[in-house]
Structure formats: structure tokens, C-alpha cells
Design an enzyme around this catalytic site. Structure first.
Site, PDB file in Angstrom:
ATOM      1  N   ASN A 221       0.876  -1.174   0.000  1.00  0.00           N
ATOM      2  CA  ASN A 221       0.000   0.000   0.000  1.00  0.00           C
ATOM      3  C   ASN A 221       0.914   1.224   0.000  1.00  0.00           C
ATOM      4  O   ASN A 221       1.449   1.616   1.035  1.00  0.00           O
ATOM      5  CB  ASN A 221      -0.891  -0.039   1.248  1.00  0.00           C
TER       6      ASN A 221
ATOM      7  N   ARG B 116      -2.468  -2.188  -3.508  1.00  0.00           N
ATOM      8  CA  ARG B 116      -3.674  -1.410  -3.251  1.00  0.00           C
ATOM      9  C   ARG B 116      -3.621  -0.179  -4.153  1.00  0.00           C
ATOM     10  O   ARG B 116      -2.655   0.588  -4.106  1.00  0.00           O
ATOM     11  CB  ARG B 116      -3.740  -0.980  -1.789  1.00  0.00           C
TER      12      ARG B 116
ATOM     13  N   HIS C  42     -13.133   2.389  -0.414  1.00  0.00           N
ATOM     14  CA  HIS C  42     -13.129   1.328   0.609  1.00  0.00           C
ATOM     15  C   HIS C  42     -13.791   0.059   0.053  1.00  0.00           C
ATOM     16  O   HIS C  42     -14.301  -0.768   0.804  1.00  0.00           O
ATOM     17  CB  HIS C  42     -13.910   1.723   1.883  1.00  0.00           C
TER      18      HIS C  42
ATOM     19  N   ARG D  44     -12.332  14.761   7.609  1.00  0.00           N
ATOM     20  CA  ARG D  44     -13.045  15.186   6.386  1.00  0.00           C
ATOM     21  C   ARG D  44     -14.500  15.530   6.697  1.00  0.00           C
ATOM     22  O   ARG D  44     -15.115  14.912   7.565  1.00  0.00           O
ATOM     23  CB  ARG D  44     -13.031  14.057   5.354  1.00  0.00           C
TER      24      ARG D  44
ATOM     25  N   ARG E 297     -11.104   7.671  20.798  1.00  0.00           N
ATOM     26  CA  ARG E 297     -10.773   7.490  22.220  1.00  0.00           C
ATOM     27  C   ARG E 297     -10.573   8.845  22.874  1.00  0.00           C
ATOM     28  O   ARG E 297     -11.049   9.098  23.983  1.00  0.00           O
ATOM     29  CB  ARG E 297      -9.511   6.637  22.358  1.00  0.00           C
TER      30      ARG E 297
ATOM     31  N   ASN F 150     -14.344  -1.129  17.359  1.00  0.00           N
ATOM     32  CA  ASN F 150     -13.912  -0.926  18.755  1.00  0.00           C
ATOM     33  C   ASN F 150     -14.798  -0.028  19.612  1.00  0.00           C
ATOM     34  O   ASN F 150     -14.689  -0.046  20.825  1.00  0.00           O
ATOM     35  CB  ASN F 150     -12.504  -0.315  18.763  1.00  0.00           C
TER      36      ASN F 150
ATOM     37  N   GLU G 207      -8.269  -5.608   4.857  1.00  0.00           N
ATOM     38  CA  GLU G 207      -8.105  -5.248   3.451  1.00  0.00           C
ATOM     39  C   GLU G 207      -6.892  -5.937   2.830  1.00  0.00           C
ATOM     40  O   GLU G 207      -6.908  -6.300   1.660  1.00  0.00           O
ATOM     41  CB  GLU G 207      -8.010  -3.729   3.315  1.00  0.00           C
TER      42      GLU G 207
HETATM   43  P1  AMP Z   1      -8.854   2.874  10.820  1.00  0.00           P
HETATM   44  O1  AMP Z   1      -8.810   4.016   9.835  1.00  0.00           O
HETATM   45  O2  AMP Z   1      -9.835   1.801  10.424  1.00  0.00           O
HETATM   46  O3  AMP Z   1      -7.503   2.329  11.166  1.00  0.00           O
HETATM   47  O4  AMP Z   1      -9.436   3.488  12.178  1.00  0.00           O
HETATM   48  C1  AMP Z   1      -8.680   4.357  12.973  1.00  0.00           C
HETATM   49  C2  AMP Z   1      -9.591   5.023  13.988  1.00  0.00           C
HETATM   50  O5  AMP Z   1     -10.266   4.035  14.771  1.00  0.00           O
HETATM   51  C3  AMP Z   1      -8.853   5.869  15.025  1.00  0.00           C
HETATM   52  O6  AMP Z   1      -8.603   7.169  14.552  1.00  0.00           O
HETATM   53  C4  AMP Z   1      -9.849   5.884  16.176  1.00  0.00           C
HETATM   54  O7  AMP Z   1     -10.764   6.953  15.993  1.00  0.00           O
HETATM   55  C5  AMP Z   1     -10.604   4.581  16.036  1.00  0.00           C
HETATM   56  N1  AMP Z   1     -10.256   3.609  17.083  1.00  0.00           N
HETATM   57  C6  AMP Z   1      -9.235   2.737  17.090  1.00  0.00           C
HETATM   58  N2  AMP Z   1      -9.240   2.007  18.237  1.00  0.00           N
HETATM   59  C7  AMP Z   1     -10.301   2.437  18.961  1.00  0.00           C
HETATM   60  C8  AMP Z   1     -10.839   2.094  20.251  1.00  0.00           C
HETATM   61  N3  AMP Z   1     -10.315   1.140  21.013  1.00  0.00           N
HETATM   62  N4  AMP Z   1     -11.940   2.778  20.667  1.00  0.00           N
HETATM   63  C9  AMP Z   1     -12.503   3.731  19.892  1.00  0.00           C
HETATM   64  N5  AMP Z   1     -12.037   4.095  18.686  1.00  0.00           N
HETATM   65  C10 AMP Z   1     -10.949   3.468  18.232  1.00  0.00           C
END
Ligand code: AMP
Length: 399
Positions: A8, A92, A181, A242, A285, A335, A385
């Protein structure tokens, strides 16, 4: 065991994994790695293999230097391209435009076609092409496969794919809804019928990919009928940085009243808006920590995010007529129980009854979070992915 090297390639980083395409979504890849800060004086490469993380800091001039370093690191760990049974390299690739509706074996002509699509993805396709060209040079004996983020949505119904923009202008500029996506939406919507032991053709699904970028899709019998991202990945849901959908008139207003340039507005909408623009943080978080401290801006950011998410869920319920499953995936979706609970609160009249205990239980496996008598089944399904790209690449390489 056979493996696929999944690459990627971004503008200043290259993520890579060595994946067994026969593995499952929750298996860890053989190797995962990241080359960071390409072109900066303090470059970094980290590789995780057999539970151990190996770091190396050094200047990385360009993508060629980065990938050479990555291959050398794999060699030194005994898992280099010639030391394992590597059957393909999967790339990717963000934008396939109307040229590619599925993964494709990369030839010189394919590279030229991806280059022709740069106007549709000026930030992403050039970096993807860099990765492809360097990897083809370094690993010439292997089949290289491009897997497109837009691929899954190539056959959206015309009414969902067409914007009400002047037809001649739209056609001359390839303006339509492409969706992004796609690898994740396809992978997750493919898992759901298997988890439920049902035939894909009979399941109407809504998939909510909620990560830093976020998108949702409505899927009928395995094929998408609508999706929230558009010509670009800026459209649809509120995201980490965004805007998602906004009144396009805001662009003219900022240009005329605030004297902002198109470049400034582009940066504002893509990088300084969304949850971060409203609250100052983009990680959920941190957002919840701020809400607990009583921060009003953080609370409003969450409410705006949820309101927009529910608009899409509602419209896709209508588009599908009957919904069998709603599935949460990606960082937030997998999560964040609070987001899942708020997104589907009070929808019992529509047959959606989330079980609070199932929703809150920490768990990394695919799972159902509705009660047993909920008409609509709500699931959390981890996306993967890289595995999806590895599987598609292995398929194409075997043809
Ligand atoms: P991704 O783009 O799929 O990797 O998602 C990243 C985002 O997932 C982060 O910026 C967080 O906002 C969210 N995230 C990751 N771990 C957690 C968690 N344990 N609780 C809440 N949000 C989370």
C-alpha cells in the site's frame, strides 16, 4: 505455504504485509511493515515478524530506496521474496475510474491506464504508481496485481452513480459516484452470510466502514446498490478530518466571502474538518475522553457524526426495502461500542434491537450484537483489506 506481498504505497509511506491468502481475517500476517517519512531526513522502517518488531532509522530518499530497504529487511529475517513461496505482489490502488471494475494483472498498458486516471485521484494514484513501478523493477519475476478501492462499486445502478450535474460537463470530466473502501465493503459483506450460514444472494446488507475515513454501502444479494463516497473519498459520512457531505454552496461562499483559494478549501475540507475540525481531536478514544470531561465541542462533534450516520442508515433501509443485517467494521466500527449504540438507538420499531451487553463485550472476533429476537441482525466484523487484496491477487495470478 504460499504468500502474497501486499503493498500500500502512499505519498510518504509504504505499508506492506506478507500474507497467506488462505488465512482467515483474524490471523496475523507472516510479516507486516511500514516505511515512513520517505523523502525526509529521518526516515524509518519497522517490520514485525514472529511477534518481534524490528526498527531501523535512516534517510529514505524515495519509494525505490524504501522498498529496497524493506526487501533487504525481509531477506535478513529469512522471509525475503526468494526465501519463501511468494506467488504474487498485490498493490492497493485507489482509483480505477471507469476503466477497471475489478482487480487486474499489471502490464505496462495497465500502468499507463492508472496514470491516465491521476486527475481523478491526484493525491493517491501517483503514489500507487510509484509503488507499482518500483516493485515491478525489484521483483520482475512475479505477477503484480492492482486491486482498486473503487472496484467493488463499478456496477452501481446508474441512478445511484449519476450526479445531477449537467450531463455534458459530467461526461467530459468523468464525474460520477465511484465509491471507495470497496475492498473492505466486499470483504466484510462476503463474511456476513458465511457467519450467519446463509446464502449471499438472499441477504440485504448495510455495511458501515467507520475508520479514520468512513463510508457505508447498501448491498443486495452480494452486489452494492449504493455507497456514500463519491467522485472522491470526501463525500458521505463525517470522518476523522473530512467533512463528508456538505452543501456544495459552502465552497462558493468561502471563495467569495472569505477569499479562500481552492487549494485552501481543499485542505480545509479534507484535513482540518470532520471530528477534528469540530473538536480538536480525531481519534474517538480522545473524543470520548473529552466528552467525559464535559467538553461541549466534543459532544457536538459526536452528535453531528451520529446524526449523519443515521441519515445514511435510514436512507439505505429504504433503498433496500428490507434489511437483514447491519455490520460495523474498521477502527471505530470494530472498537467503539458507544458509536454503535448511538447509531442504532431507538430503532426497535424497525426491528433493530441491540443487546447492550453483547455490544459492550470486548472481543476481536466477528460477532452478533443484537438480541436473539431482533429482526435485523447487527454484527461487528473485523475488516482485513490486506487479506482481501492477497486473496484477489492470488486468484488473478493463478489465471
Ligand atoms: P482505521 O482508519 O480503520 O484504522 O481506524 C482508525 C480510527 O479508529 C482511530 O482514529 C480511532 O478513531 C478509532 N479507534 C481505534 N481504536 C479504537 C478504540 N479502542 N476505541 C474507539 N475508537 C478506536
Amino acid at each position: 505455504m504460499s504468500y502474497v506481498l501486499v503493498i500500500n504505497s502512499g505519498s510518504s509511506s509504504i505499508k506492506f504485509q506478507v500474507v497467506d491468502p488462505a488465512s482467515t481475517a483474524s490471523d496475523t500476517p507472516l510479516v507486516s511493515g511500514l516505511v515512513e517519512k520517505i523523502g525526509e531526513p529521518r526516515g524509518k522502517i519497522s517490520v514485525t515478524y514472529a511477534g518481534q518488531k524490528h526498527d531501523s532509522n535512516q534517510p529514505i530518499r524515495d519509494h525505490r530506496g524504501g522498498l529496497q530497504l524493506a526487501v533487504a529487511m525481509l531477506d535478513s529475517l529469512g522471509v525475503g521474496p526468494t526465501q519463501i513461496d511468494l506467488i504474487a505482489v498485490g498493490h492497493r490502488t485507489v482509483h480505477g475510474g471507469q476503466t477497471f471494475s475489478g482487480p487486474v494483472l499489471i502490464t505496462d498498458e495497465v500502468v499507463a491506464q492508472i496514470r491516465d486516471l491521476i486527475p481523478l485521484a491526484p493525491l493517491h494514484n501517483p503514489a500507487n504508481i510509484d509503488g507499482i513501478e518500483v516493485a515491478r523493477d525489484l521483483l520482475p519475476g512475479l505477477p503484480h496485481v492492482a486491486v482498486f478501492d473503487t472496484g467493488f462499486f463499478g456496477d452501481l445502478p446508474a441512478a445511484a452513480a449519476t450526479y445531477a450535474v449537467n450531463r455534458e460537463v459530467a461526461e467530459a470530466n468523468q464525474i460520477r459516484r465511484y465509491g471507495f473502501h470497496g475492498t473492505s465493503h466486499e470483504f466484510v459483506s462476503g463474511q456476513v452470510p458465511k457467519i450467519l450460514g446463509r446464502d449471499a444472494s438472499e441477504v440485504n446488507q448495510i455495511v458501515l466502514h467507520l475508520g479514520n475515513g468512513a463510508s457505508c454501502s447498501a448491498i443486495k444479494g452480494g452486489a452494492p446498490i449504493d455507497t456514500s463516497m463519491g467522485l472522491t473519498p470526501l463525500a458521505g459520512l463525517v470522518m476523522g478530518t473530512r467533512t463528508g457531505d456538505i452543501d456544495p454552496g459552502i465552497i462558493f461562499h468561502l471563495y467569495r466571502q472569505a477569499g479562500m483559494s481552492i487549494v485552501e478549501i481543499d485542505a480545509l475540507f479534507n484535513r482540518q474538518s470532520g471530528i477534528k475540525g469540530l473538536s480538536g481531536v480525531n481519534d474517538f478514544r480522545d473524543l470520548h475522553a473529552k466528552i467525559e470531561e464535559g467538553d461541549e465541542n466534543a459532544k457536538l462533534a459526536f452528535d453531528v457524526y451520529i446524526t449523519q450516520l443515521r441519515r445514511y442508515i435510514g436512507s439505505y433501509m429504504i433503498a433496500l426495502g428490507k434489511v437483514d443485517t447491519i455490520t460495523f467494521t474498521a477502527g471505530v466500527g470494530e472498537n467503539d461500542a458507544k458509536t454503535r449504540a448511538a447509531a442504532l438507538a431507538g430503532l426497535e420499531n424497525y426491528g433493530i434491537v441491540v443487546d447492550p451487553e453483547r455490544n459492550a463485550a470486548p472481543n476481536d472476533d466477528p460477532r452478533v450484537i443484537t438480541t436473539d429476537d431482533s429482526t435485523v441482525t447487527v454484527l461487528v466484523v473485523p475488516t482485513n483489506e490486506e487479506l482481501a487484496i492477497a486473496q484477489k491477487s492470488a486468484e488473478i495470478a493463478a489465471q
